[in-house]
Write an enzyme that holds these catalytic residues in place. Structure first.
Site, PDB file in Angstrom:
ATOM      1  N   LYS A   8       0.857  -1.206   0.000  1.00 35.44           N
ATOM      2  CA  LYS A   8       0.000   0.000   0.000  1.00 35.44           C
ATOM      3  C   LYS A   8       0.879   1.236   0.000  1.00 35.44           C
ATOM      4  CE  LYS A   8       0.993   1.004   4.533  1.00 35.44           C
ATOM      5  NZ  LYS A   8       1.833   2.130   4.972  1.00 35.44           N
ATOM      6  N   ASP A 139      -1.534  -1.543  10.816  1.00 36.59           N
ATOM      7  CA  ASP A 139      -1.768  -1.438   9.367  1.00 36.59           C
ATOM      8  C   ASP A 139      -2.445  -2.685   8.785  1.00 36.59           C
ATOM      9  OD1 ASP A 139      -0.689   1.049   9.227  1.00 36.59           O
ATOM     10  OD2 ASP A 139       1.125   0.482   8.136  1.00 36.59           O
TER      11      ASP A 139
HETATM   12  O1  C5P Z   1       0.687  -1.539  15.520  1.00 40.51           O
HETATM   13  P1  C5P Z   1       2.115  -1.688  15.160  1.00 40.51           P
HETATM   14  O2  C5P Z   1       2.732  -2.919  15.797  1.00 40.51           O
HETATM   15  O3  C5P Z   1       2.396  -1.618  13.711  1.00 40.51           O
HETATM   16  O4  C5P Z   1       2.860  -0.440  15.794  1.00 40.51           O
HETATM   17  C1  C5P Z   1       4.267  -0.362  15.946  1.00 40.51           C
HETATM   18  C2  C5P Z   1       4.558   0.756  16.926  1.00 40.51           C
HETATM   19  O5  C5P Z   1       4.203   2.015  16.347  1.00 40.51           O
HETATM   20  C3  C5P Z   1       3.747   0.678  18.213  1.00 40.51           C
HETATM   21  O6  C5P Z   1       4.425  -0.055  19.197  1.00 40.51           O
HETATM   22  C4  C5P Z   1       3.597   2.126  18.602  1.00 40.51           C
HETATM   23  O7  C5P Z   1       4.783   2.536  19.244  1.00 40.51           O
HETATM   24  C5  C5P Z   1       3.555   2.854  17.293  1.00 40.51           C
HETATM   25  N1  C5P Z   1       2.187   3.170  16.821  1.00 40.51           N
HETATM   26  C6  C5P Z   1       1.469   4.167  17.453  1.00 40.51           C
HETATM   27  N2  C5P Z   1       0.200   4.489  17.005  1.00 40.51           N
HETATM   28  C7  C5P Z   1      -0.334   3.849  15.939  1.00 40.51           C
HETATM   29  C8  C5P Z   1       0.396   2.833  15.271  1.00 40.51           C
HETATM   30  C9  C5P Z   1       1.655   2.508  15.745  1.00 40.51           C
HETATM   31  O8  C5P Z   1       1.942   4.771  18.418  1.00 40.51           O
HETATM   32  N3  C5P Z   1      -1.556   4.217  15.500  1.00 40.51           N
END
Ligand code: C5P
Length: 281
Positions: A8, A139
């Site tokens: 994406k 995502d």
């Molecule tokens: O959800 P994901 O594992 O992809 O997120 C990785 C890191 O990015 C999380 O641990 C967080 O620190 C940050 N994050 C965030 N807010 C979001 C998505 C991700 O703070 N909406």
């Protein structure tokens, strides 16, 4: 069964505020792009294998332990709720660059959920699969729907958009710098730029040649600050005729939308550049 998880781009990305659970509320537009990995699942003919899931990989080298792979995590997530899932072999052929802001790992995880649902007739609704996908990463839910969407919350509140870029040419430029999403969110918090809200949802429905100056990615200035050598990349995309150019996600892939794709970007190695044909887009 073989599926082809695509990547994406983010058309605009605004971080609104940090939530009590530590995540950030954001607004973005996810747009699916036909650069794909390949994922094959076959039932393991051995009725008593040592491992219920045999996972293998090829293609681009993936750093880290296989247990951390979102395909493996997706399988464990469903196995917990569906303990009768039969032994499985899963092979991932990786072509989407990682740490690139293209959501390749998230796509692999979400496609694994969809694949297991279909292969084993689990009859999970899209809403249920989105719930599982969110446990894998912010995502991932988008890839369950895999159509242009305005996203809110962590990225899981998805509204499909009447947005089509068919007829445009997309050029992806991946400078090969691995950016950690967690780093990008921390850097953003320190820069205190979050919270300014443009009307992304309305702006994105304007023609693409009006997006410049209207749609922004909050991570872009931070990544450019940390990697000043990328500053030239945006200008180069515009110089080559892009009507809109930006960074995707937390980087480091940049993209440009063109009426006619350029042969090359002056000053940048050709292997950084990937052109997606309008017919596929
Ligand atoms: O959800 P994901 O594992 O992809 O997120 C990785 C890191 O990015 C999380 O641990 C967080 O620190 C940050 N994050 C965030 N807010 C979001 C998505 C991700 O703070 N909406």
């Amino acid at each position: 069964m073989v599926v082809f998880p695509n990547c994406k781009i983010n058309l605009g990305l605004q971080i609104l505020d940090q939530r009590p659970d530590g995540y950030h509320n954001l607004e973005t537009v996810f747009y699916p792009v036909p650069l794909k990995d390949a994922l094959e699942a076959i039932r393991n003919p051995d009725p008593h294998p040592t491992e219920a899931l045999l996972f293998s990989q090829s293609g681009l080298p993936v750093s880290g332990d296989a247990a951390a792979n979102l395909c493996v995590k997706a399988w464990h997530l469903l196995k917990k709720d569906f303990p009768d899932l039969p032994p499985l072999r899963l092979h991932l052929h990786k072509l989407i660059p990682m740490g690139a802001g293209l959501g390749g790992g998230s796509a692999d995880g979400a496609f694994t959920l969809n694949l297991l649902n279909q292969l084993f007739g689990l009859q999970l609704s899209a809403e249920q699969r989105i719930g599982y996908a969110l446990q894998l990463g912010s995502d991932c839910p988008f890839f369950i729907l895999n159509r242009p969407c305005f996203a809110r919350g962590r990225g899981e509140l998805l509204d499909p958009l009447p947005l089509s870029l068919r007829g445009w040419h997309l050029v992806l430029v991946n400078p090969g710098i691995h950016i950690s999403t967690a780093w990008a969110f921390t850097a953003l918090k320190q820069s205190r730029t979050a919270g300014r809200s443009l009307q992304l949802r309305e702006a994105i429905l304007q023609p693409p040649d009006q997006w410049r100056g209207l749609i922004r990615n909050d991570f872009e200035p931070l990544v450019l600050q940390a990697h000043p050598e990328l500053n030239h990349l945006l200008n180069s995309l515009y110089d080559a005729g892009a009507v809109y150019a930006a960074m995707s996600g937390s980087g480091s892939t940049f993209f440009g939308l063109f009426r006619t794709a350029p042969d090359r970007l002056p000053g940048f190695p050709p292997h950084w550049m990937l052109k997606i044909l309008a017919a596929e887009f």
